[in-house]
Design an enzyme around this catalytic site. Structure first.
Site, PDB file in Angstrom:
ATOM      1  N   PRO A 112       0.818  -1.216   0.000  1.00  0.00           N
ATOM      2  CA  PRO A 112       0.000   0.000   0.000  1.00  0.00           C
ATOM      3  C   PRO A 112       0.854   1.269   0.000  1.00  0.00           C
ATOM      4  O   PRO A 112       0.334   2.360  -0.219  1.00  0.00           O
ATOM      5  CB  PRO A 112      -0.820  -0.118   1.294  1.00  0.00           C
ATOM      6  CG  PRO A 112      -0.109  -1.113   2.133  1.00  0.00           C
ATOM      7  CD  PRO A 112       0.695  -1.987   1.239  1.00  0.00           C
TER       8      PRO A 112
ATOM      9  N   GLU B 260       2.224  -5.965   7.578  1.00  0.00           N
ATOM     10  CA  GLU B 260       2.990  -5.871   8.829  1.00  0.00           C
ATOM     11  C   GLU B 260       4.438  -5.564   8.512  1.00  0.00           C
ATOM     12  O   GLU B 260       5.139  -4.972   9.305  1.00  0.00           O
ATOM     13  CB  GLU B 260       2.953  -7.163   9.653  1.00  0.00           C
ATOM     14  CG  GLU B 260       1.582  -7.652  10.039  1.00  0.00           C
ATOM     15  CD  GLU B 260       1.080  -8.675   9.044  1.00  0.00           C
ATOM     16  OE1 GLU B 260       0.575  -8.241   7.987  1.00  0.00           O
ATOM     17  OE2 GLU B 260       1.176  -9.881   9.298  1.00  0.00           O
TER      18      GLU B 260
ATOM     19  N   ARG C 295      -4.829  -8.299 -19.823  1.00  0.00           N
ATOM     20  CA  ARG C 295      -5.861  -7.958 -20.813  1.00  0.00           C
ATOM     21  C   ARG C 295      -5.362  -6.944 -21.850  1.00  0.00           C
ATOM     22  O   ARG C 295      -6.007  -6.717 -22.860  1.00  0.00           O
ATOM     23  CB  ARG C 295      -7.156  -7.511 -20.146  1.00  0.00           C
ATOM     24  CG  ARG C 295      -7.093  -6.218 -19.388  1.00  0.00           C
ATOM     25  CD  ARG C 295      -8.325  -6.072 -18.527  1.00  0.00           C
ATOM     26  NE  ARG C 295      -9.561  -6.188 -19.286  1.00  0.00           N
ATOM     27  CZ  ARG C 295     -10.033  -5.272 -20.126  1.00  0.00           C
ATOM     28  NH1 ARG C 295      -9.366  -4.154 -20.296  1.00  0.00           N
ATOM     29  NH2 ARG C 295     -11.163  -5.445 -20.769  1.00  0.00           N
TER      30      ARG C 295
ATOM     31  N   ASP D 256     -11.697   1.060 -23.841  1.00  0.00           N
ATOM     32  CA  ASP D 256     -11.953   0.979 -22.398  1.00  0.00           C
ATOM     33  C   ASP D 256     -11.808   2.323 -21.708  1.00  0.00           C
ATOM     34  O   ASP D 256     -11.053   3.170 -22.164  1.00  0.00           O
ATOM     35  CB  ASP D 256     -10.917   0.053 -21.734  1.00  0.00           C
ATOM     36  CG  ASP D 256     -11.383  -1.379 -21.677  1.00  0.00           C
ATOM     37  OD1 ASP D 256     -12.564  -1.621 -21.921  1.00  0.00           O
ATOM     38  OD2 ASP D 256     -10.538  -2.239 -21.376  1.00  0.00           O
TER      39      ASP D 256
HETATM   40  N1  ADE Z   1      -0.960  -5.065   0.403  1.00  0.00           N
HETATM   41  C1  ADE Z   1      -1.773  -4.609   1.377  1.00  0.00           C
HETATM   42  N2  ADE Z   1      -2.526  -3.606   0.952  1.00  0.00           N
HETATM   43  C2  ADE Z   1      -2.200  -3.402  -0.354  1.00  0.00           C
HETATM   44  C3  ADE Z   1      -2.635  -2.479  -1.350  1.00  0.00           C
HETATM   45  N3  ADE Z   1      -3.569  -1.566  -1.109  1.00  0.00           N
HETATM   46  N4  ADE Z   1      -2.073  -2.561  -2.566  1.00  0.00           N
HETATM   47  C4  ADE Z   1      -1.118  -3.462  -2.818  1.00  0.00           C
HETATM   48  N5  ADE Z   1      -0.657  -4.347  -1.923  1.00  0.00           N
HETATM   49  C5  ADE Z   1      -1.204  -4.315  -0.702  1.00  0.00           C
END
Ligand code: ADE
Length: 251
Positions: free
Chosen positions: A89, A116, A154, A169
């Site tokens: 993330p 984590e 794709r 798209d």
């Molecule tokens: N791992 C945990 N959350 C994630 C996210 N939002 N994007 C990519 N990998 C992740």
């Protein structure tokens, strides 16, 4: 297009890849996905892939050695991937442009991280980039890896039967999609816009472009700043903005 996915949950990743458009791309030999169990790259009896963080704190951290060994094995068996992606993330978001860039690399390895933590040496010296699929935290990178593989696969020529549908798209055009309808033309009093059943292809194209611009203006106006707009698009946008103002004033 080759993908190598490294995960502690190989079964979770494999099943969705047998279905749908990506599944068909694999069957046709256009997409080649290998799923690797991270535990196969451990050397201890218990196949340990994580450990407590140095400095203390909650949660476990993914150990570097199995991930480095996995990528080494992929390099030896499958050739060097053009990118080693760590799902996280913290990474920049996956966009259509990122998916196109990865498609052009022809071979991508994806390491499924866990929030984590992944040992920082993996981020610095093994992964060539990190990718997030959105501003929320998943319990692991497996679903993110599947999203990345789907979005990239794709775009590989031939994977989606109708090439035109890919080039039209949302995001490929820089705009959101126009509304689509199918039969029946009237359903419980809800009717299809008459122009779509008129048979006038020129008018249908104009209606669709205007509808795509209207939807983008309403929902994602920032996309208009980077999409390739023609003079006619700008005229339509001006018209849509004026319409909106009139409606606002009437309320
Ligand atoms: N791992 C945990 N959350 C994630 C996210 N939002 N994007 C990519 N990998 C992740």
């Amino acid at each position: 297009m080759k993908f190598d996915i490294v995960t502690i949950f190989p079964e979770m990743v494999k099943a969705p890849l047998t279905e749908g458009i990506v599944g068909r791309g694999i069957e046709r030999g256009l997409v080649d996905v290998r799923v690797h169990d991270l535990r196969d790259f451990t050397t201890d009896r218990h196949k340990v892939v994580d450990d407590v963080p140095f400095g203390g704190g909650p949660g476990m951290v993914m150990k570097p050695e199995p991930l480095f060994r996995a990528v080494e094995t992929i390099r030896a068996d499958r050739g060097a991937p053009g990118a080693v992606v760590l799902t996280s993330p913290d990474g920049p978001p996956l966009t259509h442009a990122v998916a196109e860039r990865l498609r052009d690399l022809k071979h991508v390895a994806v390491l499924c991280g866990r929030y984590e933590g992944v040992d920082e040496r993996v981020r610095q010296h093994l992964a060539t980039e990190e990718i997030s699929i959105g501003d929320y935290v998943l319990s692991g990178g497996e679903l993110a890896a599947l999203v990345i593989v789907d979005a990239v696969a794709r775009l590989v020529p031939g994977v989606v039967g109708d090439a035109e549908s890919v080039s039209r798209d949302s995001f490929a055009t820089g705009l959101l999609d126009f509304p689509q309808y199918t039969r029946p033309a009237e359903f419980e009093g809800m009717v299809v816009p008459p122009v779509l059943v008129s048979g006038h292809h020129g008018e249908i194209e104009r209606w669709r472009r205007r509808a795509a611009l209207a939807r983008t203006l309403e929902r994602r106006p920032e996309l208009l700043e980077t999409s390739a707009l023609t003079a006619e698009d700008r005229r339509l946008l001006k018209e849509l903005l004026e319409e909106r103002e009139r409606k606002g004033a009437a309320q």
